[in-house]
Design a protein around this motif. Structure first.
Motif, PDB file in Angstrom:
ATOM      1  N   ASP A 183      41.605  39.201  48.206  1.00  0.00           N
ATOM      2  CA  ASP A 183      41.860  39.855  46.923  1.00  0.00           C
ATOM      3  C   ASP A 183      43.318  40.306  46.918  1.00  0.00           C
ATOM      4  O   ASP A 183      43.711  41.141  47.725  1.00  0.00           O
ATOM      5  CB  ASP A 183      40.903  41.039  46.771  1.00  0.00           C
ATOM      6  CG  ASP A 183      41.047  41.766  45.445  1.00  0.00           C
ATOM      7  OD1 ASP A 183      41.956  41.443  44.662  1.00  0.00           O
ATOM      8  OD2 ASP A 183      40.240  42.688  45.204  1.00  0.00           O
ATOM      9  N   VAL A 204      40.968  35.802  44.450  1.00  0.00           N
ATOM     10  CA  VAL A 204      40.966  36.621  43.238  1.00  0.00           C
ATOM     11  C   VAL A 204      42.058  37.677  43.256  1.00  0.00           C
ATOM     12  O   VAL A 204      42.571  38.054  44.312  1.00  0.00           O
ATOM     13  CB  VAL A 204      39.598  37.325  43.032  1.00  0.00           C
ATOM     14  CG1 VAL A 204      38.462  36.323  43.018  1.00  0.00           C
ATOM     15  CG2 VAL A 204      39.372  38.401  44.089  1.00  0.00           C
ATOM     16  N   SER A 206      41.230  41.031  41.869  1.00  0.00           N
ATOM     17  CA  SER A 206      39.988  41.591  41.331  1.00  0.00           C
ATOM     18  C   SER A 206      40.201  42.542  40.166  1.00  0.00           C
ATOM     19  O   SER A 206      39.352  42.648  39.284  1.00  0.00           O
ATOM     20  CB  SER A 206      39.201  42.308  42.435  1.00  0.00           C
ATOM     21  OG  SER A 206      39.883  43.472  42.861  1.00  0.00           O
ATOM     22  N   GLY A 233      41.201  30.291  40.981  1.00  0.00           N
ATOM     23  CA  GLY A 233      40.936  31.708  41.161  1.00  0.00           C
ATOM     24  C   GLY A 233      40.731  32.439  39.854  1.00  0.00           C
ATOM     25  O   GLY A 233      40.850  31.871  38.764  1.00  0.00           O
ATOM     26  N   VAL A 323      33.585  34.195  37.258  1.00  0.00           N
ATOM     27  CA  VAL A 323      33.395  34.790  38.585  1.00  0.00           C
ATOM     28  C   VAL A 323      32.190  34.166  39.275  1.00  0.00           C
ATOM     29  O   VAL A 323      32.230  33.884  40.489  1.00  0.00           O
ATOM     30  CB  VAL A 323      33.243  36.315  38.477  1.00  0.00           C
ATOM     31  CG1 VAL A 323      32.964  36.923  39.859  1.00  0.00           C
ATOM     32  CG2 VAL A 323      34.499  36.935  37.891  1.00  0.00           C
TER      33      VAL A 323
END
Length: 331
Positions: A183, A204, A206, A233, A323
């Motif tokens: 992340d 990601v 996030s 991503g 996601v």
């Protein structure tokens, strides 16, 4: 509209309030997120971060473990309504059984103290996503710089010089091997580009927005958004007012409005396509006055997206589809 949210700090808030003697649990509380509010908001899955402040906690690993205990204690107490997920099959199983899903993540890679063994242990305990830094340098890398001078409010500026450390490179490659998602939220600019350089799979950001619309370096540049999209991503829209709008007449924004969130979505769609956008509310980690109130009102955001011309399919992609596609591939 089913909701998947990649980031909140609810477990941290529960733990810290208990330290102060408050009786609080996950089922019912006055936080942005609790079990009943999630059900009202039509949630499918919530990521719960174990957030650790390195400068306040002398033993960050132990602190993260105490947060982990709170997470599992609360999940076990409500197991008939929410289940912990470690892989894609768990998400599907919970959905079929009519339960919500909870994924445990880490916000601050420094809790591993540079030890790959601790990283692997966190994976064994269910952690499936981790930010490499928060707002302080650690064994893995650096955040963007925070400058203070003359009593003025702290100024955050992009750091394009200091990339991942050698240990940080080892970590992202081991995370990729394990199936723990890197992340890049909170990581500095140079470190973000190193994650692209030293990994192959999607990852990601996030809870990060578009820097073109709000200049805070916690947000992503257009080049970062485009490259993240090309990798497959996802960036989660952060509900914090400071990441939605620039300061107005020297005052920090305090109102988090749905129209500003949708403006970031529109920009990200134009730069990287609809497939790179998700939700990363940062609920219970922000002090903004959020227009939707709390997670029970999140469908207000879907309504605003529809008013602004997003199709039902695009809203579904942002609210959960993008996601879930990434989780299906990586978990």
């Amino acid at each position: 509209m089913k909701v998947v949210d990649m980031h909140c700090d609810t477990i941290y808030e529960i733990y810290e309030r208990r330290k102060k003697g408050q009786k609080i649990n996950f089922k019912e509380n006055d936080l942005h997120i609790n079990l009943e509010k999630m059900e009202k908001g039509d949630y499918l899955l919530q990521n719960f971060a174990l957030y650790t402040h390195l400068e306040k906690e002398q033993r960050p690993l132990e602190y993260a473990m105490r947060l982990m205990d709170v997470f599992y204690e609360e999940m076990e107490a409500n197991a008939e309504r929410i289940g912990v997920v470690r892989n894609w099959q768990d998400i599907e199983r919970n959905r079929k059984e009519g339960r919500l899903s909870a994924m445990v993540t880490i916000e601050e890679g420094g809790v591993c103290q540079g030890e790959l063994a601790y990283l692997r242990d966190f994976y064994r305990m269910g952690v499936r996503m981790m930010t490499l830094t928060w707002n302080f340098p650690n064994e893995l890398g650096y955040p963007n710089r925070i400058l203070t001078e003359d009593g003025r409010p702290p100024l955050c500026v992009a750091d394009t010089e200091h990339g991942l450390t050698e240990k940080g490179i080892d970590f992202v490659q081991e995370m990729e091997r394990l199936g723990m998602i890197p992340d890049i939220s909170h990581l500095n600019d140079a470190g973000i580009w190193d994650v692209f350089r030293y990994t192959k799979k999607p990852f990601v950001a996030s809870h990060s927005n578009a820097r073109a619309l709000a200049g805070h370096p916690r947000n992503l540049t257009d080049e970062m958004i485009r490259t993240l999209a090309e990798r497959g991503g996802v960036a989660g829209i952060n509900f914090c007012a400071s990441f939605l709008r620039d300061q107005e007449e020297g005052a920090e924004p305090i109102h988090s409005r749905c129209r500003d969130m949708v403006a970031h979505m529109k920009h990200m769609k134009q730069v990287g396509g609809i497939g790179c956008i998700g939700l990363g509310s940062d609920f219970d980690g922000i002090r903004s006055i959020v227009e939707m109130g709390d997670c029970s009102g999140i469908q207000m955001l879907a309504n605003e997206m529809e008013r602004e011309g997003f199709t039902v399919g695009e809203i579904e992609a942002v609210f959960h589809g993008n996601v879930l596609r990434l989780y299906r591939e990586l978990l």
